[in-house]
Design a protein around this motif. Sequence first.
Motif, PDB file in Angstrom:
ATOM      1  N   SER A  45      18.756  10.739  74.907  1.00 64.20           N
ATOM      2  CA  SER A  45      19.196  11.482  76.082  1.00 64.20           C
ATOM      3  C   SER A  45      20.650  11.880  75.871  1.00 64.20           C
ATOM      4  CB  SER A  45      19.067  10.625  77.346  1.00 64.20           C
ATOM      5  OG  SER A  45      17.718  10.242  77.559  1.00 64.20           O
ATOM      6  N   ILE A  46      20.959  13.170  76.060  1.00 65.60           N
ATOM      7  CA  ILE A  46      22.303  13.686  75.811  1.00 65.60           C
ATOM      8  C   ILE A  46      22.797  14.392  77.068  1.00 65.60           C
ATOM      9  CG2 ILE A  46      23.724  15.178  74.350  1.00 65.60           C
ATOM     10  CD1 ILE A  46      21.597  14.894  72.170  1.00 65.60           C
ATOM     11  N   PHE A  47      24.003  14.044  77.518  1.00 69.96           N
ATOM     12  CA  PHE A  47      24.560  14.680  78.704  1.00 69.96           C
ATOM     13  C   PHE A  47      26.027  15.008  78.489  1.00 69.96           C
ATOM     14  CE2 PHE A  47      24.374  10.108  79.158  1.00 69.96           C
ATOM     15  CZ  PHE A  47      25.648   9.736  79.560  1.00 69.96           C
ATOM     16  N   LYS A  48      26.523  15.951  79.274  1.00 62.23           N
ATOM     17  CA  LYS A  48      27.891  16.435  79.126  1.00 62.23           C
ATOM     18  C   LYS A  48      28.876  15.490  79.805  1.00 62.23           C
ATOM     19  CE  LYS A  48      26.446  21.274  78.860  1.00 62.23           C
ATOM     20  NZ  LYS A  48      26.460  22.617  79.504  1.00 62.23           N
ATOM     21  N   LEU A  49      30.099  15.470  79.276  1.00 64.78           N
ATOM     22  CA  LEU A  49      31.172  14.674  79.848  1.00 64.78           C
ATOM     23  C   LEU A  49      32.226  15.593  80.455  1.00 64.78           C
ATOM     24  CD1 LEU A  49      31.614  12.029  77.007  1.00 64.78           C
ATOM     25  CD2 LEU A  49      30.358  11.760  79.152  1.00 64.78           C
ATOM     26  N   SER A  50      33.018  15.053  81.342  1.00 63.72           N
ATOM     27  CA  SER A  50      34.076  15.840  81.970  1.00 63.72           C
ATOM     28  C   SER A  50      35.158  16.186  80.950  1.00 63.72           C
ATOM     29  CB  SER A  50      34.680  15.065  83.145  1.00 63.72           C
ATOM     30  OG  SER A  50      35.178  13.815  82.705  1.00 63.72           O
ATOM     31  N   ASP A  51      35.991  17.148  81.280  1.00 70.76           N
ATOM     32  CA  ASP A  51      36.985  17.671  80.342  1.00 70.76           C
ATOM     33  C   ASP A  51      38.028  16.641  79.919  1.00 70.76           C
ATOM     34  OD1 ASP A  51      35.808  20.174  80.285  1.00 70.76           O
ATOM     35  OD2 ASP A  51      36.973  20.905  81.992  1.00 70.76           O
ATOM     36  N   ASN A  52      38.241  15.610  80.728  1.00 71.61           N
ATOM     37  CA  ASN A  52      39.282  14.630  80.406  1.00 71.61           C
ATOM     38  C   ASN A  52      38.789  13.509  79.500  1.00 71.61           C
ATOM     39  OD1 ASN A  52      37.615  13.485  82.296  1.00 71.61           O
ATOM     40  ND2 ASN A  52      39.244  12.464  83.442  1.00 71.61           N
ATOM     41  N   GLN A  53      37.573  13.626  78.982  1.00 66.02           N
ATOM     42  CA  GLN A  53      37.021  12.606  78.102  1.00 66.02           C
ATOM     43  C   GLN A  53      37.341  12.918  76.640  1.00 66.02           C
ATOM     44  OE1 GLN A  53      35.697   9.891  79.219  1.00 66.02           O
ATOM     45  NE2 GLN A  53      35.493  10.468  81.371  1.00 66.02           N
ATOM     46  N   VAL A  54      37.330  11.882  75.817  1.00 66.36           N
ATOM     47  CA  VAL A  54      37.604  12.055  74.389  1.00 66.36           C
ATOM     48  C   VAL A  54      36.473  12.826  73.716  1.00 66.36           C
ATOM     49  CG1 VAL A  54      37.958  10.852  72.208  1.00 66.36           C
ATOM     50  CG2 VAL A  54      38.981   9.955  74.312  1.00 66.36           C
ATOM     51  N   ALA A  55      35.230  12.507  74.076  1.00 68.62           N
ATOM     52  CA  ALA A  55      34.061  13.136  73.463  1.00 68.62           C
ATOM     53  C   ALA A  55      33.608  14.342  74.275  1.00 68.62           C
ATOM     54  CB  ALA A  55      32.927  12.124  73.340  1.00 68.62           C
TER      55      ALA A  55
END
Length: 201
Positions: A98-108
């Motif tokens: 399962s792959i999901f997006k992270l917020s802009d302030n995350q490293v990945a």
Amino acid sequence: MPKYHHSHILKKYFFAWNLILAYTFLSVLSTLTVSAEEADNLSIDDAMAGEPQKIQPYIKETIKNWNLKCIAPQNSIERCEANQIIFNDKKQPVAEISIFKLSDNQVAEAAATIIVPLETILSEGLILAIQDLEPKKYQFKFCNSLGCYSQIGLTKEEVEALKNKERASIYLKHISSGDQQVIIPISLVGFMKTFSKVIKP
């Protein structure tokens, strides 16, 4: 080599939105020379007996070999992920990603949860190999009645490769495979369109 079988009848799995993501990449392998072991005798438990679920996920859309898996809107936002269940020749589920997006302030750029069968040799870790990129090795976070979980961060380069390449593979060692390494193929057909529908938090 185990074949991928796509199924429209999906089982209920734990939807790990609230788990802590492992962003620190572990050892990077410059070469990968392994022997393949068929995954026909491996399976992850698809029964949810005894596993409490506060939020019930649902499949909103199926695009080729990927599913847009979502939970009911919270604060007017529907949270979704690109999900694939991988089956062996016996039509048993051997892995789930399962792959999901992270917020802009995350490293990945994105995060992934990978579930593999119980009795995987945890000390050997898990290798994710994306076409044309160097394979990377990750450790397992925990196991439960469904299987063993690895939670990883994905760089922008890795996400773009998943969108534009044709294949990726999971490598692991299982108690049933002895010294041989099990190769579980991930089909990337349909990932780009599915992932484009995942909303960034």
